[in-house]
Design an enzyme around this catalytic site. Structure first.
Site, PDB file in Angstrom:
ATOM      1  N   ARG A 185      -8.332  -5.870   6.785  1.00 12.45           N
ATOM      2  CA  ARG A 185      -9.502  -5.878   5.912  1.00 12.45           C
ATOM      3  C   ARG A 185      -9.833  -7.323   5.551  1.00 12.45           C
ATOM      4  NH1 ARG A 185      -9.568  -1.069   1.565  1.00 12.45           N
ATOM      5  NH2 ARG A 185      -8.783   0.032   3.386  1.00 12.45           N
ATOM      6  N   THR A 217      -2.302  -2.474   3.513  1.00  8.38           N
ATOM      7  CA  THR A 217      -2.026  -1.072   3.190  1.00  8.38           C
ATOM      8  C   THR A 217      -2.758  -0.139   4.151  1.00  8.38           C
ATOM      9  OG1 THR A 217      -2.093  -1.827   0.892  1.00  8.38           O
ATOM     10  CG2 THR A 217      -1.865   0.527   1.246  1.00  8.38           C
ATOM     11  N   SER A 256     -13.036   1.015   3.499  1.00 11.59           N
ATOM     12  CA  SER A 256     -12.841   2.072   2.504  1.00 11.59           C
ATOM     13  C   SER A 256     -13.630   1.854   1.221  1.00 11.59           C
ATOM     14  CB  SER A 256     -11.348   2.195   2.225  1.00 11.59           C
ATOM     15  OG  SER A 256     -11.118   3.337   1.467  1.00 11.59           O
ATOM     16  N   HIS A 257     -12.911   1.689   0.103  1.00 13.95           N
ATOM     17  CA  HIS A 257     -13.570   1.600  -1.196  1.00 13.95           C
ATOM     18  C   HIS A 257     -14.125   0.207  -1.470  1.00 13.95           C
ATOM     19  CE1 HIS A 257      -9.459   0.360  -1.409  1.00 13.95           C
ATOM     20  NE2 HIS A 257      -9.741  -0.380  -2.460  1.00 13.95           N
ATOM     21  N   ASP A 264     -12.207   9.403   2.436  1.00 11.80           N
ATOM     22  CA  ASP A 264     -10.855   9.946   2.307  1.00 11.80           C
ATOM     23  C   ASP A 264     -10.398  10.089   0.863  1.00 11.80           C
ATOM     24  OD1 ASP A 264     -10.547   7.241   1.926  1.00 11.80           O
ATOM     25  OD2 ASP A 264      -9.052   6.943   3.505  1.00 11.80           O
ATOM     26  N   ARG A 265     -11.141   9.493  -0.081  1.00  8.50           N
ATOM     27  CA  ARG A 265     -10.739   9.620  -1.490  1.00  8.50           C
ATOM     28  C   ARG A 265     -11.655  10.577  -2.233  1.00  8.50           C
ATOM     29  NH1 ARG A 265      -9.166   3.809  -3.970  1.00  8.50           N
ATOM     30  NH2 ARG A 265      -8.113   2.953  -2.144  1.00  8.50           N
ATOM     31  N   LYS A 279      -5.787  11.232   4.018  1.00 10.07           N
ATOM     32  CA  LYS A 279      -6.297  11.871   2.821  1.00 10.07           C
ATOM     33  C   LYS A 279      -7.723  12.326   3.099  1.00 10.07           C
ATOM     34  CE  LYS A 279      -6.901   7.235   0.764  1.00 10.07           C
ATOM     35  NZ  LYS A 279      -6.072   6.290   1.509  1.00 10.07           N
ATOM     36  N   GLU A 324      -2.011  10.393  -3.800  1.00  5.38           N
ATOM     37  CA  GLU A 324      -1.813   9.066  -4.371  1.00  5.38           C
ATOM     38  C   GLU A 324      -2.641   8.940  -5.646  1.00  5.38           C
ATOM     39  OE1 GLU A 324      -1.037   5.636  -1.450  1.00  5.38           O
ATOM     40  OE2 GLU A 324      -2.809   6.615  -0.659  1.00  5.38           O
ATOM     41  N   GLU A 325      -2.149   8.123  -6.551  1.00  2.00           N
ATOM     42  CA  GLU A 325      -2.854   7.904  -7.810  1.00  2.00           C
ATOM     43  C   GLU A 325      -4.238   7.300  -7.612  1.00  2.00           C
ATOM     44  OE1 GLU A 325      -3.620   4.578  -8.644  1.00  2.00           O
ATOM     45  OE2 GLU A 325      -2.591   4.071  -6.784  1.00  2.00           O
ATOM     46  N   SER A 326      -4.463   6.688  -6.451  1.00  2.00           N
ATOM     47  CA  SER A 326      -5.727   6.005  -6.188  1.00  2.00           C
ATOM     48  C   SER A 326      -6.813   6.960  -5.712  1.00  2.00           C
ATOM     49  CB  SER A 326      -5.497   4.918  -5.145  1.00  2.00           C
ATOM     50  OG  SER A 326      -4.875   5.473  -3.995  1.00  2.00           O
ATOM     51  N   ARG A 343      -1.713  -4.825  -9.506  1.00  2.00           N
ATOM     52  CA  ARG A 343      -1.942  -3.504 -10.083  1.00  2.00           C
ATOM     53  C   ARG A 343      -0.779  -3.166 -11.019  1.00  2.00           C
ATOM     54  NH1 ARG A 343      -6.217  -2.126  -7.091  1.00  2.00           N
ATOM     55  NH2 ARG A 343      -6.140  -2.051  -4.806  1.00  2.00           N
ATOM     56  N   ASP A 348     -15.243   8.145  -1.477  1.00  7.31           N
ATOM     57  CA  ASP A 348     -15.325   6.700  -1.265  1.00  7.31           C
ATOM     58  C   ASP A 348     -16.027   6.346   0.047  1.00  7.31           C
ATOM     59  OD1 ASP A 348     -13.359   7.439   0.546  1.00  7.31           O
ATOM     60  OD2 ASP A 348     -12.215   5.592   0.271  1.00  7.31           O
ATOM     61  N   LYS A 398      -8.983  -0.067  11.251  1.00  9.72           N
ATOM     62  CA  LYS A 398      -7.627   0.468  11.242  1.00  9.72           C
ATOM     63  C   LYS A 398      -7.380   1.255  12.515  1.00  9.72           C
ATOM     64  CE  LYS A 398      -9.297   3.879   7.871  1.00  9.72           C
ATOM     65  NZ  LYS A 398      -9.122   4.504   6.565  1.00  9.72           N
ATOM     66  N   ASP A 422     -15.197   5.625   3.121  1.00 11.63           N
ATOM     67  CA  ASP A 422     -14.860   6.304   4.383  1.00 11.63           C
ATOM     68  C   ASP A 422     -14.501   7.774   4.190  1.00 11.63           C
ATOM     69  OD1 ASP A 422     -12.555   5.486   3.058  1.00 11.63           O
ATOM     70  OD2 ASP A 422     -11.385   5.362   4.896  1.00 11.63           O
TER      71      ASP A 422
HETATM   72  C1  VG1 Z   1      -5.137   1.022  -2.095  1.00 15.20           C
HETATM   73  C2  VG1 Z   1      -4.521   2.175  -2.864  1.00 15.20           C
HETATM   74  C3  VG1 Z   1      -3.622   2.991  -1.953  1.00 15.20           C
HETATM   75  C4  VG1 Z   1      -4.427   3.463  -0.741  1.00 15.20           C
HETATM   76  C5  VG1 Z   1      -5.065   2.266  -0.054  1.00 15.20           C
HETATM   77  C6  VG1 Z   1      -5.974   2.678   1.079  1.00 15.20           C
HETATM   78  O1  VG1 Z   1      -4.127   0.156  -1.625  1.00 15.20           O
HETATM   79  O2  VG1 Z   1      -3.774   1.692  -3.967  1.00 15.20           O
HETATM   80  O3  VG1 Z   1      -3.105   4.086  -2.666  1.00 15.20           O
HETATM   81  O4  VG1 Z   1      -3.602   4.137   0.170  1.00 15.20           O
HETATM   82  O5  VG1 Z   1      -5.858   1.535  -0.982  1.00 15.20           O
HETATM   83  O6  VG1 Z   1      -6.952   3.555   0.617  1.00 15.20           O
HETATM   84  P1  VG1 Z   1      -3.721  -1.193  -2.359  1.00 15.20           P
HETATM   85  O7  VG1 Z   1      -2.682  -1.828  -1.465  1.00 15.20           O
HETATM   86  O8  VG1 Z   1      -4.968  -1.990  -2.528  1.00 15.20           O
HETATM   87  O9  VG1 Z   1      -3.173  -0.792  -3.689  1.00 15.20           O
HETATM   88  V1  VG1 Z   1      -8.423   3.680   1.420  1.00 15.20           V
HETATM   89  O10 VG1 Z   1      -9.304   4.809   0.706  1.00 15.20           O
HETATM   90  O11 VG1 Z   1      -8.635   2.155   1.782  1.00 15.20           O
HETATM   91  O12 VG1 Z   1      -8.025   4.180   2.992  1.00 15.20           O
HETATM   92 CO    CO Z   2     -10.867   5.256   1.803  1.00 15.93          CO
END
Ligand code: VG1
Ligand code: CO
Length: 543
Positions: A22, A18, A113-114, A281-282, A376, A363-365, A496, A277, A126, A279
């Site tokens: 990673r 996504t 990221s998270h 972006d959240r 983001k 996004e919901e995340s 999910r 988070d 990335k 990096d």
């Molecule tokens: C998750 C989230 C998605 C987000 C992605 C990257 O992906 O659900 O909405 O864009 O992380 O976010 P997944 O495939 O695990 O559901 V981040 O903050 O890593 O750039």
């Molecule tokens: Co992130």
């Protein structure tokens, strides 16, 4: 100085998900692993010769070592200049901005990221293109092709670059420009928001707690919220980026940001709470006693956007990922603007923003952002809320109650089943794809399915097609469930399940989320045969 050409052979599984590649940190540290992937990125974009890039990361374990390798490889591949954040630090939105501001050919962002960081945790890389956004699928597919065809990589044989001071240095013939990670980003924020209004809000006694979760946003939040806008010292907590994020998951949701949730649910809570988070972006938004779901936050920001100077003329359109609730669709309806629905992942918003079709995305995340960058942006979302509060002078829960009264409420929750058997999880999805059509009209746990669909997306700008982006099931009475497999996990598979229930009547708005969603939860667990196939009844994380 000499360029080493090192022979290489393909390494299994170097497939970006996504949001980039990673993996476990130890995998990234294996000799040749990072190098193979970086060379494949350069090969996939037609080489690095004569090009400029931005490089930086979220400060997690292996960040600066990886940056040294990337700099030497960019130099050996003929790049003319790389812009690097001081000490290797750049948040994802700040990197996106630097790519656009300096019109570079792209950027490499080091982050998982998270996901947690550390030698036993996760690392990621990335590639973002010249528009500042995550590489679209056309580019990631080419990267994957190059990883499978690689025969050599090039690396400059030189000493490490000192990243600790702002300076312009060289690596081979390439310029390395080390920049302050915050200042350009801060200027951008200043041009979007009414900083004077927000300053006045803080001066009037408004209190905030911003939890940077020991991740990259700390320096940004200190500079913007405390030093520039006058939030009282100490408003930013966990503000020093640590290589292991203090041992936590830098994931801003009520589960991982429990420390902030506890503060905000207390009677003595500050007026406003937020977290971001790894990096940057959240974002998570929480008022005193009032958690705001990311889907609702997107809807509220869209509905109130004209209160913020940069959006005073209105929004061109809004966009949300498919699993995100339909709360923002109702706002778009009322505003008479388009609402786009895209697959999960920020890369799908890029074309829409470049074409001027959408201004704001979410996004919901817990990702929200606008066309000021192509990622983001956590701190941007926080400043949006602060600017709106500074104008409306209402509390977070008053803003939410008012929003639901106008538009109805979309109850929402996500269940994550982590590290499940990957074969079983893939089979579960295949079974649902095959049976989707036949679900219509059937009853599960007392709820009747009105429609079910394997979600595919056609990009309205370049007509590219992305298939199998999740299963959507709609039920009588305004409920929806979505299932998809995560593309960011590093162990087994993560399933999910996203649950949504629309409640138009004000009398229902105060109900407890999990109670409201219980019928749709039971129905989808039965449809997907979760217990039988995964041996699980309870999710690891519910947000
Ligand atoms: C998750 C989230 C998605 C987000 C992605 C990257 O992906 O659900 O909405 O864009 O992380 O976010 P997944 O495939 O695990 O559901 V981040 O903050 O890593 O750039
Ligand atoms: Co992130």
């Amino acid at each position: 100085m000499a360029v080493n050409v090192i022979s290489a052979s393909p390494i299994d599984g170097q497939v970006p998900g996504t949001s980039g590649l990673r993996k476990k940190t130890a995998a990234f540290m294996r000799p040749g692993y990072l190098e193979n992937f970086v060379q494949s990125v350069f090969d996939a974009i037609g080489g690095a010769e004569g090009k400029t890039f931005v490089v930086g990361g979220d400060g997690r374990f292996f960040n600066t070592e990886a940056i040294q390798t990337i700099l030497k490889m960019a130099a050996a591949n003929g790049a003319v200049k790389v812009i690097v954040g001081q000490n290797g630090i750049l948040s994802t939105p700040a990197a996106s901005h630097l790519i656009r501001l300096n019109k570079t050919d792209g950027g490499l962002i080091l982050s998982a990221s998270h996901n947690p960081g550390g030698i036993n945790q996760d690392f990621g890389l990335k590639f973002n293109t010249a528009n500042g956004g995550p590489a679209p699928e056309s580019v990631t597919h080419e990267i994957i092709r190059c990883t499978a065809a690689i025969s050599q990589y090039r690396i400059e044989q030189s000493a490490d670059i000192d990243l600790s001071a702002i300076a312009t240095l060289t690596c081979g013939d390439m310029l390395v420009s080390i920049v302050d990670p915050v200042s350009d980003y801060q200027d951008l924020m200043q041009n979007i928001f009414d900083f004077d209004k927000i300053r006045a809000l803080f001066a009037s006694g408004f209190t905030v707690q911003f939890d940077a979760m020991h991740a990259v946003t700390g320096p940004y939040a200190h500079a913007v919220l405390e030093d520039c806008l006058g939030a009282k010292p100490g408003s930013v907590v966990n503000g020093v980026p640590l290589p292991d994020f203090g041992g936590g998951h830098p994931d801003p949701n009520p589960v991982w940001a429990k420390q902030l949730m506890d503060v905000m649910m207390d009677e003595a809570a500050p007026d406003f709470g937020a977290a971001s988070d790894g990096d940057g972006d959240r974002n998570m938004i929480v008022g005193r006693g009032a958690y705001v779901t990311p889907s609702d936050s997107l809807a509220v920001l869209a509905a109130n956007a004209t209160l913020v100077p940069a959006y005073a003329q209105g929004l061109a359109g809004v966009a949300r990922s498919m699993p995100t609730s339909a709360a923002c669709d109702r706002v778009a309806d009322k505003l008479g603007i388009e609402c786009f629905v895209t697959p999960t992942g920020w890369k799908f918003f890029g074309n829409l923003m470049d074409a001027g079709r959408t201004t704001m995305c979410g996004e919901e995340s817990a990702g929200t952002g606008s066309d000021h960058v192509r990622e983001k942006d956590g701190l941007w979302a926080v400043l949006m809320w602060l600017n709106i509060i500074a104008e409306r002078r209402l509390s977070v829960d008053e803003i939410m109650a008012d929003h639901w009264a106008k538009y109805g409420r979309n109850f929402y929750s996500r269940l994550d089943f982590e590290a499940v058997n990957a074969v079983a999880a893939n089979d579960l999805m295949l079974m649902l794809r095959d049976s989707a059509d036949a679900l219509t009209g059937q009853q599960f746990a007392g709820l009747t399915v009105t429609k079910a669909q394997d979600y595919a997306y056609t990009d309205p700008i370049d007509q590219s097609i992305s298939e199998h982006q999740g299963i959507q099931v709609w039920f009588e009475g305004g409920a929806r469930a979505v299932l998809r497999l995560s593309g960011t996990g590093t162990e087994g598979a993560t399933l999910r399940i996203y649950l949504e229930q629309y409640a138009p009547d004000a009398a229902d708005h105060g109900r407890e989320t999990q109670l409201v969603l219980n019928p749709v939860r039971l129905a989808i667990l039965e449809i997907a045969e979760v217990e039988k196939r995964l041996g699980r009844t309870e999710p690891d994380v519910t947000t």
